[in-house]
Each structure stands twice: as C-alpha cells, then as structure tokens.
Design a protein around this motif. Sequence first.
Motif, PDB file in Angstrom:
ATOM      1  N   PHE A 164       1.047  -1.162  -0.204  1.00  0.00           N
ATOM      2  CA  PHE A 164       0.156   0.127  -0.091  1.00  0.00           C
ATOM      3  C   PHE A 164       1.059   1.320   0.228  1.00  0.00           C
ATOM      4  O   PHE A 164       1.706   1.408   1.276  1.00  0.00           O
ATOM      5  CB  PHE A 164      -0.753   0.337   1.240  1.00  0.00           C
ATOM      6  N   VAL A 165       1.075   1.753  -1.115  1.00  0.00           N
ATOM      7  CA  VAL A 165       2.025   2.822  -1.240  1.00  0.00           C
ATOM      8  C   VAL A 165       1.285   4.372  -0.454  1.00  0.00           C
ATOM      9  O   VAL A 165       0.123   4.613  -0.651  1.00  0.00           O
ATOM     10  CB  VAL A 165       2.323   3.301  -2.649  1.00  0.00           C
ATOM     11  N   ASP A 166       2.562   4.736   0.341  1.00  0.00           N
ATOM     12  CA  ASP A 166       2.001   5.941   1.146  1.00  0.00           C
ATOM     13  C   ASP A 166       0.553   6.024   1.850  1.00  0.00           C
ATOM     14  O   ASP A 166      -0.241   6.596   1.618  1.00  0.00           O
ATOM     15  CB  ASP A 166       2.036   7.005   0.084  1.00  0.00           C
ATOM     16  N   PRO A 167       0.506   5.134   2.798  1.00  0.00           N
ATOM     17  CA  PRO A 167      -0.630   4.801   3.440  1.00  0.00           C
ATOM     18  C   PRO A 167      -0.793   5.976   4.798  1.00  0.00           C
ATOM     19  O   PRO A 167      -1.913   6.033   5.507  1.00  0.00           O
ATOM     20  CB  PRO A 167      -0.532   3.524   4.278  1.00  0.00           C
ATOM     21  N   ALA A 168      -0.055   7.068   4.454  1.00  0.00           N
ATOM     22  CA  ALA A 168      -0.103   8.213   5.761  1.00  0.00           C
ATOM     23  C   ALA A 168      -1.394   8.845   5.725  1.00  0.00           C
ATOM     24  O   ALA A 168      -2.113   9.040   6.863  1.00  0.00           O
ATOM     25  CB  ALA A 168       1.033   9.194   5.394  1.00  0.00           C
ATOM     26  N   GLY A 169      -2.106   9.197   4.309  1.00  0.00           N
ATOM     27  CA  GLY A 169      -3.257   9.870   4.333  1.00  0.00           C
ATOM     28  C   GLY A 169      -4.359   8.712   5.043  1.00  0.00           C
ATOM     29  O   GLY A 169      -5.361   9.205   5.482  1.00  0.00           O
ATOM     30  N   PHE A 170      -4.159   7.473   4.597  1.00  0.00           N
ATOM     31  CA  PHE A 170      -5.242   6.471   5.275  1.00  0.00           C
ATOM     32  C   PHE A 170      -5.186   6.545   6.641  1.00  0.00           C
ATOM     33  O   PHE A 170      -6.150   6.718   7.294  1.00  0.00           O
ATOM     34  CB  PHE A 170      -4.827   5.081   4.645  1.00  0.00           C
ATOM     35  N   VAL A 171      -4.045   6.698   7.243  1.00  0.00           N
ATOM     36  CA  VAL A 171      -3.722   6.735   8.631  1.00  0.00           C
ATOM     37  C   VAL A 171      -4.487   7.781   9.148  1.00  0.00           C
ATOM     38  O   VAL A 171      -4.899   7.766  10.421  1.00  0.00           O
ATOM     39  CB  VAL A 171      -2.186   6.387   8.992  1.00  0.00           C
ATOM     40  N   SER A 172      -4.135   8.942   8.655  1.00  0.00           N
ATOM     41  CA  SER A 172      -4.422  10.111   9.027  1.00  0.00           C
ATOM     42  C   SER A 172      -6.318  10.280   9.170  1.00  0.00           C
ATOM     43  O   SER A 172      -6.765  10.773  10.066  1.00  0.00           O
ATOM     44  CB  SER A 172      -4.133  11.398   8.161  1.00  0.00           C
ATOM     45  N   VAL A 173      -6.784   9.676   8.100  1.00  0.00           N
ATOM     46  CA  VAL A 173      -8.145   9.521   8.171  1.00  0.00           C
ATOM     47  C   VAL A 173      -8.806   8.694   9.245  1.00  0.00           C
ATOM     48  O   VAL A 173      -9.545   9.056  10.054  1.00  0.00           O
ATOM     49  CB  VAL A 173      -8.909   8.927   6.864  1.00  0.00           C
ATOM     50  N   LEU A 174      -8.126   7.583   9.476  1.00  0.00           N
ATOM     51  CA  LEU A 174      -8.717   6.812  10.613  1.00  0.00           C
ATOM     52  C   LEU A 174      -8.316   7.184  11.992  1.00  0.00           C
ATOM     53  O   LEU A 174      -9.198   7.175  12.773  1.00  0.00           O
ATOM     54  CB  LEU A 174      -7.742   5.496  10.387  1.00  0.00           C
ATOM     55  N   SER A 175      -7.460   7.997  12.173  1.00  0.00           N
ATOM     56  CA  SER A 175      -7.125   8.790  13.284  1.00  0.00           C
ATOM     57  C   SER A 175      -8.204   9.860  13.596  1.00  0.00           C
ATOM     58  O   SER A 175      -8.549  10.088  14.901  1.00  0.00           O
ATOM     59  CB  SER A 175      -5.855   9.407  13.431  1.00  0.00           C
ATOM     60  N   ARG A 176      -8.852  10.307  12.944  1.00  0.00           N
ATOM     61  CA  ARG A 176     -10.230  11.080  13.025  1.00  0.00           C
ATOM     62  C   ARG A 176     -11.509  10.558  13.554  1.00  0.00           C
ATOM     63  O   ARG A 176     -12.459  10.896  13.819  1.00  0.00           O
ATOM     64  CB  ARG A 176     -10.601  12.064  12.019  1.00  0.00           C
ATOM     65  N   HIS A 177     -11.447   8.773  13.405  1.00  0.00           N
ATOM     66  CA  HIS A 177     -12.745   8.202  13.789  1.00  0.00           C
ATOM     67  C   HIS A 177     -12.403   6.934  14.467  1.00  0.00           C
ATOM     68  O   HIS A 177     -12.111   5.852  13.966  1.00  0.00           O
ATOM     69  CB  HIS A 177     -13.070   7.664  12.227  1.00  0.00           C
ATOM     70  N   PRO A 178     -12.340   7.238  15.845  1.00  0.00           N
ATOM     71  CA  PRO A 178     -12.186   6.411  16.969  1.00  0.00           C
ATOM     72  C   PRO A 178     -12.966   5.229  16.769  1.00  0.00           C
ATOM     73  O   PRO A 178     -12.828   4.079  17.488  1.00  0.00           O
ATOM     74  CB  PRO A 178     -12.113   6.913  18.261  1.00  0.00           C
ATOM     75  N   GLN A 179     -14.145   5.090  16.037  1.00  0.00           N
ATOM     76  CA  GLN A 179     -15.160   4.076  16.141  1.00  0.00           C
ATOM     77  C   GLN A 179     -14.543   3.074  15.314  1.00  0.00           C
ATOM     78  O   GLN A 179     -15.008   1.793  15.023  1.00  0.00           O
ATOM     79  CB  GLN A 179     -16.544   4.400  15.501  1.00  0.00           C
TER      80      GLN A 179
END
Length: 271
Positions: free
Chosen positions: A177-192
Amino acid sequence: MAIIAQLSDIHLAAGRDGEVDDGSGPVRALRAAVSSLLSLPARPDAVVITGDLAESGTAAEYTRLHALLSPLPMAVYPMCGNHDVRDELRKAFTEHSAVTDTGLYPQAPLQYAVDVAGVRLVCCDTTVDGHSHGHMNEERLGWLDRTLAAAPDTPTVVATHHPPFPVGMRFIDDLRFVDPAGFVSVLSRHPQVVRVISGHVHRASVGSLGGTVSTTCPSTYRQLYLDLTAQGRAAFTGEPAGFAVHLVGDDGSATTHFAPTGNYRPLMDVE
C-alpha cells in the motif's frame, strides 16, 4: 455481537477455453472454504471477500465464483484486488446495490459501506489500474472520511485489499500500500474504527496502524512462504488454506480468529 467472516485471494482461474475447470485447485479450495463456513457452530452474519477473487478478471471466472458462493445463506460482499476487473466483478454481484453503484463510469472505485448486525463494514478500493501495488488517492480518502463521519457512534470495520502496514516479507512489501499516511490520518479522526482487515498477503498477520489493530487473512487457495530475510524468497507453500472470523461487539470490542479450511469436528469435550 456481529460475526463477519473474511475470505481472501481466491484466484479462481479460467483455462485456455475461457471456462473455469471445476476440478482445478482454486475451485476445490473455495468449495472447502464455503463448507467450513457452513460448519461453524455460530454462522457469520456476513462474509467479506478482500480481493483477488479471480486470477484474470474474466466474466467466466466471476460467474463461476458467484455460483460457488451461492450455498452461503448470508450476504457476501466482494472487493477488488489487483487481479480483479471492477466492471466484470460488478456484473456478477448484481444483488448488492452498493456493489453495483458505479456513478457515471463502469470503472469507478468499488467502495461502499454496509450494516452487518449493528456493525458497519466499510470496503475500500486500494487497487491501481495496471499495477500490483495499492494506493488511495485524495478522492478515495475523501470518500472514506465522509463515510466514516456519517456514523461516528457505530463500531466499524474497514476493509482493504492491500495491507496498509509492512508485513516484513519483501515480496509483499514491494507490492505494498503506497504512502498509507493519508489513510492513517483519516482513521485517526474516527475512533469508532475497531479493526482494519486486508488480504493480498496470502497468510495471517497482525499489525498496528495508528493505534488500530490491522490484520491480514490467509488465502482460500495458496499460502505464501514466510521468509522474513532481506532477500525474501517469493514462493508458495503447502500450508493449509484458511479464513478469518471477526467478532465485533456493540461496545466496540473486537476479536479476530484465524482458522484453516476443513470441517474439523470436536474430538472430545474439555473436562
């Protein structure tokens, strides 16, 4: 409590004549996986297939795949892997409006969210046309952010084909998965989000992703050799095929089990 079963990397293949041979390895393996799910004492509420359903993405492969999955009484949710062809996959799974919704063009990302026994299952499209690696561009990340924001209080499982964490196997991490930083950033905003589940690795692994547990699923067909050396040999093994079962509670608890395919009966009761 929701029970979500995960199959992955079926790689159903058509022969030279364009038809799928029912005696082939992937067909026998998928039949065993379906039988295994049906033999579970507590049947899953739904099944998600995290990509590489077909080997070449032909209509014949998806048509046969759909038929082989038909004994399952619960909803089956397919996802794209790097071997899949979105348009052909959608044509075979017309019973799910979320899967067949293409917007304005057939090759729109195959991404959708569904409710499974009070839990949300969000299926992402990480495939990159013409390539084996995975990526989610700004448009897809924006869709994921909006989709998660729509149900902030519902325990959620996010599914991808490509794992967004390194597994330590060179062959797989080269197709990462190339450059997952954006994916991780999105998940960090949604603790559910209580679990991220993926395929692609052809074996079980567990990692951490920004504080969220992330897992990969065995293949229903062939497992990849566990070589964690720097050279990293790319090879299949004779290990048994398998699948995953995810238990998600209303309170946001989550547990993942990995099981080999096969109808394993109790030998004796534990005293």
